[in-house]
Design a protein around this motif. Sequence first.
Motif, PDB file in Angstrom:
ATOM      1  N   ILE B 609      -0.564  -0.322   6.045  1.00  0.00           N
ATOM      2  CA  ILE B 609      -0.635  -1.716   5.592  1.00  0.00           C
ATOM      3  C   ILE B 609      -1.984  -2.264   6.003  1.00  0.00           C
ATOM      4  CG2 ILE B 609       0.389  -4.024   5.765  1.00  0.00           C
ATOM      5  CD1 ILE B 609       2.938  -2.609   6.794  1.00  0.00           C
ATOM      6  N   ARG B 610      -2.659  -2.885   5.086  1.00  0.00           N
ATOM      7  CA  ARG B 610      -3.916  -3.555   5.451  1.00  0.00           C
ATOM      8  C   ARG B 610      -3.843  -4.997   4.998  1.00  0.00           C
ATOM      9  NH1 ARG B 610      -8.008   1.317   3.811  1.00  0.00           N
ATOM     10  NH2 ARG B 610      -6.907   2.862   5.070  1.00  0.00           N
ATOM     11  N   ARG B 611      -3.936  -5.872   5.972  1.00  0.00           N
ATOM     12  CA  ARG B 611      -3.825  -7.289   5.650  1.00  0.00           C
ATOM     13  C   ARG B 611      -5.215  -7.897   5.573  1.00  0.00           C
ATOM     14  NH1 ARG B 611       1.637  -8.823   6.397  1.00  0.00           N
ATOM     15  NH2 ARG B 611       2.743  -7.274   7.628  1.00  0.00           N
ATOM     16  N   GLY B 612      -5.505  -8.560   4.506  1.00  0.00           N
ATOM     17  CA  GLY B 612      -6.760  -9.281   4.374  1.00  0.00           C
ATOM     18  C   GLY B 612      -6.467 -10.763   4.381  1.00  0.00           C
ATOM     19  N   PRO B 613      -7.489 -11.591   4.284  1.00  0.00           N
ATOM     20  CA  PRO B 613      -7.271 -13.034   4.291  1.00  0.00           C
ATOM     21  C   PRO B 613      -6.478 -13.503   3.068  1.00  0.00           C
ATOM     22  CG  PRO B 613      -9.578 -12.509   3.867  1.00  0.00           C
ATOM     23  CD  PRO B 613      -8.912 -11.220   4.209  1.00  0.00           C
ATOM     24  N   GLN B 614      -6.689 -12.860   1.923  1.00  0.00           N
ATOM     25  CA  GLN B 614      -6.015 -13.347   0.722  1.00  0.00           C
ATOM     26  C   GLN B 614      -5.019 -12.348   0.142  1.00  0.00           C
ATOM     27  OE1 GLN B 614      -9.475 -14.529  -1.417  1.00  0.00           O
ATOM     28  NE2 GLN B 614      -9.475 -16.414  -0.195  1.00  0.00           N
ATOM     29  N   ALA B 615      -5.087 -11.129   0.591  1.00  0.00           N
ATOM     30  CA  ALA B 615      -4.208 -10.129   0.006  1.00  0.00           C
ATOM     31  C   ALA B 615      -3.798  -9.106   1.050  1.00  0.00           C
ATOM     32  CB  ALA B 615      -4.902  -9.424  -1.149  1.00  0.00           C
ATOM     33  N   THR B 616      -2.640  -8.536   0.787  1.00  0.00           N
ATOM     34  CA  THR B 616      -2.176  -7.435   1.609  1.00  0.00           C
ATOM     35  C   THR B 616      -2.059  -6.230   0.700  1.00  0.00           C
ATOM     36  OG1 THR B 616      -0.934  -8.957   2.971  1.00  0.00           O
ATOM     37  CG2 THR B 616      -0.284  -6.652   3.085  1.00  0.00           C
ATOM     38  N   VAL B 617      -2.543  -5.072   1.172  1.00  0.00           N
ATOM     39  CA  VAL B 617      -2.332  -3.866   0.369  1.00  0.00           C
ATOM     40  C   VAL B 617      -1.492  -2.896   1.177  1.00  0.00           C
ATOM     41  CG1 VAL B 617      -4.279  -4.024  -1.216  1.00  0.00           C
ATOM     42  CG2 VAL B 617      -4.606  -3.037   1.037  1.00  0.00           C
ATOM     43  N   ILE B 618      -0.594  -2.233   0.483  1.00  0.00           N
ATOM     44  CA  ILE B 618       0.403  -1.392   1.146  1.00  0.00           C
ATOM     45  C   ILE B 618       0.364  -0.013   0.504  1.00  0.00           C
ATOM     46  CG2 ILE B 618       2.876  -1.145   1.628  1.00  0.00           C
ATOM     47  CD1 ILE B 618       2.915  -4.287   0.882  1.00  0.00           C
ATOM     48  N   GLN B 619       0.227   1.005   1.345  1.00  0.00           N
ATOM     49  CA  GLN B 619       0.165   2.367   0.810  1.00  0.00           C
ATOM     50  C   GLN B 619       1.570   2.957   0.744  1.00  0.00           C
ATOM     51  OE1 GLN B 619      -1.262   5.476   3.362  1.00  0.00           O
ATOM     52  NE2 GLN B 619      -2.436   6.432   1.696  1.00  0.00           N
ATOM     53  N   LEU B 620       1.829   3.706  -0.323  1.00  0.00           N
ATOM     54  CA  LEU B 620       3.130   4.330  -0.476  1.00  0.00           C
ATOM     55  C   LEU B 620       3.018   5.827  -0.241  1.00  0.00           C
ATOM     56  CD1 LEU B 620       4.550   2.633  -3.714  1.00  0.00           C
ATOM     57  CD2 LEU B 620       5.023   2.058  -1.336  1.00  0.00           C
ATOM     58  N   ASP B 621       3.853   6.375   0.587  1.00  0.00           N
ATOM     59  CA  ASP B 621       4.009   7.830   0.769  1.00  0.00           C
ATOM     60  C   ASP B 621       2.704   8.575   1.026  1.00  0.00           C
ATOM     61  OD1 ASP B 621       6.692   7.480   0.314  1.00  0.00           O
ATOM     62  OD2 ASP B 621       6.539   7.894  -1.839  1.00  0.00           O
ATOM     63  N   ASN B 622       1.799   7.972   1.781  1.00  0.00           N
ATOM     64  CA  ASN B 622       0.528   8.641   2.059  1.00  0.00           C
ATOM     65  C   ASN B 622      -0.229   9.043   0.808  1.00  0.00           C
ATOM     66  OD1 ASN B 622      -0.037   8.711   4.789  1.00  0.00           O
ATOM     67  ND2 ASN B 622       1.585  10.249   5.140  1.00  0.00           N
ATOM     68  N   SER B 623       0.001   8.341  -0.290  1.00  0.00           N
ATOM     69  CA  SER B 623      -0.599   8.757  -1.556  1.00  0.00           C
ATOM     70  C   SER B 623      -1.783   7.858  -1.875  1.00  0.00           C
ATOM     71  CB  SER B 623       0.436   8.644  -2.660  1.00  0.00           C
ATOM     72  OG  SER B 623       0.694   7.281  -2.870  1.00  0.00           O
ATOM     73  N   ARG B 624      -2.316   8.064  -3.074  1.00  0.00           N
ATOM     74  CA  ARG B 624      -3.397   7.186  -3.512  1.00  0.00           C
ATOM     75  C   ARG B 624      -2.837   6.059  -4.400  1.00  0.00           C
ATOM     76  NH1 ARG B 624      -8.472   8.951  -2.674  1.00  0.00           N
ATOM     77  NH2 ARG B 624      -9.323   8.107  -4.610  1.00  0.00           N
ATOM     78  N   THR B 625      -1.541   5.789  -4.210  1.00  0.00           N
ATOM     79  CA  THR B 625      -0.914   4.658  -4.903  1.00  0.00           C
ATOM     80  C   THR B 625      -0.660   3.548  -3.884  1.00  0.00           C
ATOM     81  OG1 THR B 625       0.158   6.100  -6.496  1.00  0.00           O
ATOM     82  CG2 THR B 625       1.103   3.899  -6.222  1.00  0.00           C
ATOM     83  N   TRP B 626      -1.175   2.406  -4.199  1.00  0.00           N
ATOM     84  CA  TRP B 626      -1.028   1.269  -3.282  1.00  0.00           C
ATOM     85  C   TRP B 626      -0.397   0.089  -4.023  1.00  0.00           C
ATOM     86  CZ3 TRP B 626      -3.335   0.840   1.825  1.00  0.00           C
ATOM     87  CH2 TRP B 626      -3.958   2.035   2.279  1.00  0.00           C
ATOM     88  N   VAL B 627       0.251  -0.755  -3.245  1.00  0.00           N
ATOM     89  CA  VAL B 627       0.776  -1.999  -3.811  1.00  0.00           C
ATOM     90  C   VAL B 627      -0.057  -3.138  -3.251  1.00  0.00           C
ATOM     91  CG1 VAL B 627       2.761  -3.563  -3.934  1.00  0.00           C
ATOM     92  CG2 VAL B 627       3.114  -1.086  -4.007  1.00  0.00           C
ATOM     93  N   GLY B 628      -0.550  -3.986  -4.117  1.00  0.00           N
ATOM     94  CA  GLY B 628      -1.348  -5.107  -3.640  1.00  0.00           C
ATOM     95  C   GLY B 628      -0.588  -6.407  -3.826  1.00  0.00           C
ATOM     96  N   VAL B 629      -0.576  -7.253  -2.801  1.00  0.00           N
ATOM     97  CA  VAL B 629       0.104  -8.543  -2.921  1.00  0.00           C
ATOM     98  C   VAL B 629      -0.886  -9.649  -2.600  1.00  0.00           C
ATOM     99  CG1 VAL B 629       2.110  -9.900  -2.277  1.00  0.00           C
ATOM    100  CG2 VAL B 629       2.164  -7.417  -2.027  1.00  0.00           C
TER     101      VAL B 629
END
Lengths: 160, 800
Positions: B609-629
């Motif tokens: 999980i990487r939290r930024g000031p405006q968005a959080t990005v979340i990695q799934l299953d150690n893959s190169r697929t991420w979810v951005g919120v």
Amino acid sequence: MKPRKALTIAFFVFLLGIGYLSMHSAPVLSDDNYSYHGETEWRTDFSEAEQLASEQDRPIVIYFWTTWCTYCEDYNQYVYSDPEVQAELDDFVKVAVNLDSDQGEYGRLQQRYNANYPPQHVIITPEGEQLVKISGYADREAFLNYLAKAEREYDAGDNQ
Amino acid sequence: MNVGNVLLATAFAVLLGATGILARAYLADDDRHVGYVTMLTGTGAVALAGALAQLTYQFVVTDYSNAYVWNNTADYLPLLYRVTGVYAGNEGSILLWAALTALVAFTAGVIRGFPDRHSKLVHAITFGIVTYFVGMLLLQSPFASIRTEFANAPPGYIPTSGEGLNPLLVDPYMAIHPPVMFVSYALLTMPFAIGAAHFVSLFRGDGSVFAAWRGSVTRWLRVSWLFLTVAVALGGLWSYTVLGWGGIWAWDPVETAILVPWLFLTATVHAVVRYRPNDEYRILAPAMTATVFSLAIYTTSIVRSGTFRSVHSFADGGIGISFIVLMVLTSVLGVVVPLAYWFLQDGEATGSDGAWLTRDNLLHAAVLLFGLLTFVSLWGLSFPVLRAAVTGVEVSVESHYFNLWSYPLVGIALLLLGFYMDFDVEGRRRSLTGLAVFGTAAVAAAFVAPSETWQLSPSPPTQSPIYGVLGSISVLSILPPAAYAILGVTKRALARIPATADRGAMFKETGITAIHVGAVLLVLSLPFMYMFAGQASAMATGIASESVDTSYQDVAGTDYSVRVLDYTSNEFPQNPKPESYALSADQVAARGPSLNGTVQAVYGTVTDIRRGPQATVIQLDNSRTWVGVIQRNETTGNLSVQTGQGLVARGRLMWNFVPNADATVLASPQTIGSPANPPEGVVPTRVQVDGVSLAVYEDGKLVTSGVAGQREYPQQGNMQVRDVLIDRGLVTDTYVIAGVSDGTASMTVKQVPLMSLLRLSIVLLVAGMSTVLVFDPEHGIQTLTASTASSTDVEPETTD
């Protein structure tokens, strides 16, 4: 006559009878030749109306309307639904002109009687001579007065 | 080209080949290549069955790469209704029809072979029809790619969820009704081809086809009748249970469309019995045989043309024009050619000595009566369309049109049936007395109406005097004709069955008796069921609260009372597995850039999980697929996501959007959550089921209990389907409809009389015809193997 032939003929007579009767007693949902306002039926073909008017020697009332016009809706609700108005209107040949329609004849009528906005009524003789013009909305009483005036003018014209 | 389209193209090629070979063989009287026909048509039938299997398979596994599958199913549906989706739309139902027709045509070809020119012509027509159907499918394929729906999607894009099935079709009856109907229509192809070939052959001076095929025609017609009867019955029972329409029949255009061929088929079955090579029926019987299928096509075309806004409009549009061409072709072959022959041929019919009271004349009257009944339905279906097209006047045809015209005809038909049977046993004088007595009783009863309820339609909305007269008839008038018909049929059965020579004849007589008794009970139950159905309502409030008020609610004006015992509310799909609606990181990687820009649901385990000031990005299953919120403000932005937890999210998938990630799914706080409790935005509710458990009492005694309520489909314009509670009683059905919303249940309790009689009549019709079909000594399936098919039946029929 041979029995089977007689039966077959009876069959066809019956069949045609059912066909004819049922088709003509089916309730009409809507009719392309008429426009409906309140409880009244308006013609949409001006040439036909003109012809009918000269045959029957009746004045023509032209109603310029649109679907989006709120005063037209008031006409529907408060004026045309009135039995007295309906009875009066029966003395006229009624033509409804949808100002949004692109029918060529409508454009000419609109120009000729200078009807640029809805609702407007123009009452004319079968020859096209203007008798009365109602611009905008007229309530039931006023509308009846206009109709009466048009009839007086028309009768006066006839007597000349 | 996918597998399905290859199969369709193959079927088209081989069937066109077979049709061509047979047509040439017929025209040139040259048997070259005819040996290949069986092989070709077998291949065609197998290819079409394969295509149907392929489509069914795609529905079962919900393969959304197929646009038709995507349009007509969804994962949440149980297996049975995923299969129902196959024939929920035009393309699939035509494929089903085509495959069944191919099978019928192929089987007929194998059984009979192509020994003479006539059979070549007959089979050229049947294979021609199948070829035409397949041609329609090639133009509008059920195997069209999903790209036809999403033209702008990147190559290889496949949606993760389907549109779902029309809610009205989510019913066991509807899972079987369409196939049964199409079996019947497929079977009608053979009689059509034989009838049409007969007249083509007569015009070409090649002689009669019909005489040699008469046995087959009888069998084909009877099997089709059997299937069509079952189809009509299933459709009726469906509308009784699903729609809460309050009855089995509403003269909906599609209902009328299946009744028209059924009525005419019934007339044809009677007419073919009377066929004799030198009689007037040498024209009428083959002509009617040819016409039935044309009528089926005509009515199908007219309801699929989109002219009618019917509850059946789930199969509208599309195939319209090719149906109309087919309609013209079949009408020419099935109606115009026979009529032309009838006009052109000279010479009076023989076989009539001028006597009125003969079995033949009575049977002729029966055929004509059925013809009139068919006309009433056909005309009711057609004239609004014709009149609107010609004059621009839109008229409505209402149920009282059909009811009021059909009722007297049915009454006369019953009198005729009674008289015919009586005449057969008792002879002229006594039977005429019987007719006079029952006929007079019927006319007298027509004026006896104990109350307005007994009148057919006391004040029909139109002012036509004819409807006024017909509408004032008392329904008591159906009783004397019905009694007469049952008496006559029973009397004849009792006289004949013991006198039969063999077992087959005895079974046949029994079958015919059952069919006619069934028919009488059917028409007896229908008017009463409608006119004496009573209904009343009751309300229960506060049902959504913790403690449901279980007190008795009186149903005003009846002896009924109801108690609400429980309230249930469920949403479907319930706890769906993430893999059924979302892609895993591996699947995203496998599909690659084809997903770029599309809206997708994904699932997996959070590994970073990487939290930024405006968005959080979340990695799934150690893959190169991420979810951005994207977090726009503090309140909605406090995502409590931890590594190691499961996650589902839905949003636009961007490829190469940020460094170190292949795919980024841009979710919002509303479309991200845990797989155990996915938010609405990720897995939308497909079905909202609300119901109340009810107990219905009559005079304080429990009548029935169960659940009534409604299912609502938010994804399909909030369409609602009723779950009704039916207690199937011996005399009356108790039928409860409940509308449940906002803590209030409004319940309508109906009493529908005589449903059991109707059910019994259907059983009798089906059982009777099955018996006749199997055991008829002349044209039964049992005798099929024993006898050669070519008998010209110079002996007049002595039954029916």
